[in-house]
Structure formats: structure tokens, C-alpha cells
Design a protein around this motif. Sequence first.
Motif, PDB file in Angstrom:
ATOM      1  N   LEU A 164      -4.034   5.076   2.520  1.00  0.00           N
ATOM      2  CA  LEU A 164      -2.751   4.789   3.443  1.00  0.00           C
ATOM      3  C   LEU A 164      -4.121   4.148   4.939  1.00  0.00           C
ATOM      4  O   LEU A 164      -4.575   4.707   5.230  1.00  0.00           O
ATOM      5  CB  LEU A 164      -2.394   5.431   4.042  1.00  0.00           C
ATOM      6  N   GLN A 165      -3.376   2.831   5.707  1.00  0.00           N
ATOM      7  CA  GLN A 165      -4.116   1.943   5.883  1.00  0.00           C
ATOM      8  C   GLN A 165      -4.057   1.636   7.267  1.00  0.00           C
ATOM      9  O   GLN A 165      -2.685   1.786   7.460  1.00  0.00           O
ATOM     10  CB  GLN A 165      -4.854   1.049   5.336  1.00  0.00           C
ATOM     11  N   ALA A 166      -4.503   1.287   8.126  1.00  0.00           N
ATOM     12  CA  ALA A 166      -3.812   1.135   9.127  1.00  0.00           C
ATOM     13  C   ALA A 166      -3.173  -0.298   9.286  1.00  0.00           C
ATOM     14  O   ALA A 166      -3.431  -1.068   8.747  1.00  0.00           O
ATOM     15  CB  ALA A 166      -4.521   1.497  10.286  1.00  0.00           C
ATOM     16  N   ILE A 214      -0.112  12.724   3.176  1.00  0.00           N
ATOM     17  CA  ILE A 214       0.636  12.208   4.108  1.00  0.00           C
ATOM     18  C   ILE A 214       1.160  12.760   5.140  1.00  0.00           C
ATOM     19  O   ILE A 214       2.484  13.759   4.843  1.00  0.00           O
ATOM     20  CB  ILE A 214       1.128  10.710   4.161  1.00  0.00           C
ATOM     21  N   ALA A 215       0.496  13.575   5.941  1.00  0.00           N
ATOM     22  CA  ALA A 215       1.759  14.126   7.095  1.00  0.00           C
ATOM     23  C   ALA A 215       1.243  14.027   8.575  1.00  0.00           C
ATOM     24  O   ALA A 215       0.507  13.435   8.782  1.00  0.00           O
ATOM     25  CB  ALA A 215       0.457  15.750   6.827  1.00  0.00           C
ATOM     26  N   GLN A 227       1.105  -1.220   0.039  1.00  0.00           N
ATOM     27  CA  GLN A 227       0.081  -0.051  -0.357  1.00  0.00           C
ATOM     28  C   GLN A 227       1.235   1.046   0.034  1.00  0.00           C
ATOM     29  O   GLN A 227       0.521   2.175  -0.506  1.00  0.00           O
ATOM     30  CB  GLN A 227      -0.736   0.303   1.098  1.00  0.00           C
ATOM     31  N   ILE A 228       2.270   1.048   0.586  1.00  0.00           N
ATOM     32  CA  ILE A 228       3.087   2.063   0.610  1.00  0.00           C
ATOM     33  C   ILE A 228       3.772   2.526  -1.030  1.00  0.00           C
ATOM     34  O   ILE A 228       3.855   3.769  -1.742  1.00  0.00           O
ATOM     35  CB  ILE A 228       4.266   2.248   1.694  1.00  0.00           C
ATOM     36  N   ARG A 249       4.653   4.521  14.272  1.00  0.00           N
ATOM     37  CA  ARG A 249       3.250   5.028  14.646  1.00  0.00           C
ATOM     38  C   ARG A 249       1.952   5.319  13.535  1.00  0.00           C
ATOM     39  O   ARG A 249       2.413   6.308  13.351  1.00  0.00           O
ATOM     40  CB  ARG A 249       2.578   5.362  15.618  1.00  0.00           C
ATOM     41  N   ASN A 250       1.411   4.379  12.991  1.00  0.00           N
ATOM     42  CA  ASN A 250       0.348   4.897  12.316  1.00  0.00           C
ATOM     43  C   ASN A 250      -0.187   6.528  12.475  1.00  0.00           C
ATOM     44  O   ASN A 250      -0.758   6.728  11.496  1.00  0.00           O
ATOM     45  CB  ASN A 250      -0.392   4.082  11.567  1.00  0.00           C
ATOM     46  N   GLU A 251      -0.735   6.471  13.916  1.00  0.00           N
ATOM     47  CA  GLU A 251      -1.717   7.209  14.155  1.00  0.00           C
ATOM     48  C   GLU A 251      -1.088   8.828  14.030  1.00  0.00           C
ATOM     49  O   GLU A 251      -1.406   9.614  14.578  1.00  0.00           O
ATOM     50  CB  GLU A 251      -1.991   6.889  15.732  1.00  0.00           C
TER      51      GLU A 251
END
Length: 524
Positions: free
Chosen positions: A130-132, A72-73, A60-61, A119-121
Motif C-alpha cells: 500500500l502506497q501513500a 495493513i494494521a 492499489q486497494i 489518514r494513510n499515516e
Amino acid sequence: MRLTRRSLMAAASLGVLGGLAGRAPGARATQKFGIRAIEKIAWELASRPYQPVSDVLPPQIAALDFDGWRQIAFRPDKSLFPDPTDRFRLQAFHLGHLFRRAVHLNAIRDGKAQPIPYRNEDFDAGNSGLQAGLPADLGHAGWRFNYPLNAPDRHDELISFLGSSYFRFLGQGQVYGLSARGLSLGTGLLDNNEEFPFFRDFWFEAPEHGAGGDTVRFYALLDSPSLTGAYQFDLAPGEVSTLDVTLTLFARKPVYHLGVAPLTSMYFIGENDRHYNDRNKYDDYRPEMHDSDGLRMHFEGDDWIWRPLRNPQVQELSYFHSRKLQGFGLLQRDREFAVYQDIELAYHQRPSYWVEPLGDWGPGRLELVELATKDETADNIVVAWLPTEPLLPERPATYSYRISAGLEFEQPANLAQVVHTFHAPTGALGSKERRPPGSRRFMVDFSGGPLPSIGEDLSKLKLEVNVRGGRLLKAFMRTNAHVEGVRAFIDVVGVPVDTIYLDARLNGPDGPASETWSYRWKAE
């Protein structure tokens, strides 16, 4: 400063070197983690064959294009290594698009290095899709510090490391332009065999706040097929921000084209080479486009040199030899908006970087690489210090220097500086004066230093001109009230296939009255 493998082994046996990072084999902390620990990691890494960092990313990346990646920020309210005063905020760039090799970030707490996990969060995915569920050991593409540089209630980006060993930082009132690099290897060689060393690990210490201002220290591990390096950085933000750098290099094999403290910039069109772009038929409303307009050098004997940058037709290399370097930098001297007329890119606010060795680097040369470019998107200028002695596996080398990011840097009070360089056909327009084939007139404006006090009386000045590879036809000077100084006129002639090298300086009764203007020209 020189280190040897023997001295490092002796230090290790005495417990002087600190522990290794969590990913290093046999890691064990023996004292406060710092630069000695990074040196040991780099030394051990150099003793093994090079293993490149994988650029294989989760699907996915890997599928992200530029537009998806820039969605993506990092969340602005987060920091990877909190500063109790909330002045330095450590933030990360996400992997993807061109940035496929992970760097690993570490915090130094209580004298020990601890990994900072992905950390995705921490990221706002925007419309990237982008998914977790990405792994904690994924790593990051790079990082930055945000800091209240220009206003107490706003955190601006202060410094960033993203891609290979490139980094940029700012002082007050500046916008990003040129870049610095941790190291250059083989830059400008005609075999196109340049290596791009990679900062693969970083370690951060807690920032310090005091009456003298804020500072923060961090470390980095450099790796490439030819060598490894241990780096310490000390950053002090301000009107002129400074970055003190100390590095120790360990060679895997002999390195003969090593560039220390390299700077990279963009120069597309300026006052001294517009005719090139006229030939290229570049159609634009902006008179000039560049992040830097000249290379400034300071050598032993208080020798100051200004070399205007050029956008050549083909790659050109210039060398400036010295036994003792005092300083060098890529500067943006044109600070008037009218020179650029660009309200979006703000070329007049691009910083200048000035490098000062901290200690004697020994004999060597400055190498200036100027690449041809047909637009303003390419960084086509590189300058670095090349030591005379090669870097050998049995002889590590240590260098220390300071980089300053500012809009203006002080000129010695007794020396005028070059503010303009122009050239045109010899003779006046409409004149019937014969113009020899291969001839050119150069006009150089000097301003400041002792010139305002001289006024219209040029009897106290002498124009010194040296020409190599061609012939000087004539040289003279006139006062130029518009710059409160002097304009020098230099007519030269040469064979079209040869390169002409020119130097010019104003001398007064007691010695030099200006820095030295240096230029190269190929007759047409």
C-alpha cells in the motif's frame, strides 16, 4: 415506543431535532448533536430512493487479496478520537478485500459533529504494498475500541464493527466467537432474498469515567433498500460487558420479515448431533466445535426454555411465539476445556450474549435459523425477534434493549438447567428389546436449582413430557450424581418424513423445578 413522520416533522419545526452530518444535504447544527439528529438523517434518507454505497476502490486497494489486506494494521499508539485517560482507544480497519464499502467516522466535539478523515499515516502497511497519497475522504472499513479489559497495562480489543451491520464485543476473560447484528431482513426465507443492512456512518462522544466504571456512547446510521435506522449505543466494559441499544427504524416500503436484535453464531458439532458428522465422515480430534451450544429464552409468566442447537442436514426454521418477550440469547454452556480440546481457538472461552428488551416489544416470535455446514468456518445459526406487526413507511418503530457478554449468566434459583442433551437408539446395547422403526431415545441432564437438595429421592419430582408430530413410547428419570442432578430418558417414535417436537420439564410440589428443554427431531 412509536414515532410518526408527523411527530418528527413537528419536532423539526420546533427546533427539537439536532443538526445533520456533514454529508447530509442542507446540514445545519441547531443544538447539541445526538440521537435526534441521527433520527432526522435516517427519516430524510428513507424518503428518498435507496442509493447503495459505492464499492469502487482505488486500484492499489482493489488489488489486495486477503493476505495483503490483513497486513495493513492500525498503529497501536494512535487513536482517532483521544480519551484523556488513554483507556478507550478508537482505531480503524482499512478498506480492502471483502470490505469494499466505506463507512464514515465522526467525532462529536463541543456538541457538533466533525468528520474523522482517513489518514494513510495511521496505518502500518506491512508487506501489503500500500502506497501513500490516498484521499482523505476515502473512509474506513470499520472500527474498534481497544481498552484495558483484562489487565491495566494492556489494551485488548473490546468491541468492533466490521461488515454490514455486524459487531462483536467482549467481557473479561473472553475471546471472540458469536456476533450481533444491527438488524436482519428476510433471514431464513427460502427465496434467498435476504437484505444485509449497512452501518454507513458512526459518531462518537467522549468517554465518561466515574466511580461506577467507564462508559462510552456512540451512534450509527443504518441503510438498506427497505429501510433506514438511527442507533444509539452505550457500552460499559467489565467482567460482563453490557451494550445498551436504542434504534428507530424508518421504512421505505412495507417490511414483513424484520429481525430485531439478531445474533449470529457457529455450531458445527456437539454432543447431541455427532451422528450427523459421523455420516459426513468428518475426521478431527476435537469432540465438539461451536461458538454457542444453545438458545435460551425467557417469556412472560416466568417461562424459561432451553433449545440445544443443531447442525441439520438441511436448513431448519423454528419459531417460539409470545406476547411479551423477557429475554433471549445464544449461550455457550459447556465451559470445560476437555469438551473441545482446542488450545488455539479456545471454544470454552467464547462469550454468551443475552438480550433483554428495555420496554415492551409487543407480540411476536423468536425465529431460530439453523443452516447445514460441513466445517467450523461458517456462521450457520441466526436468532432474532420478529414483531407481529409489519414496519410501514407511515409508522416508524423504536426498540431498546441491552446485550450482555458473559461467560456465565445467573439461573433462577428455583430452576434447574439443562446441561447435556444426548440421543441414541431406544433400548440398551445388546438388549433383545424390539426397537420400533423411526424410534429414538433422548437423554437430558438437569442440574442445579432444587436438585442437589433432593439427592436420591425423586419422589418429589415429576417428569412432564409433551410430544407433537410423533408418539411418546415411555419417559422416566434417574439420579445423576455426576451433574448433581437428574437424567431424563424420553423414547419417541415418528414417521421418517415428519418432524417431531419435544418438550420436557421437571416439576416439583410447588410448580416447575427446571427450565423447559425443547427439541426437534426428524425420524430416520
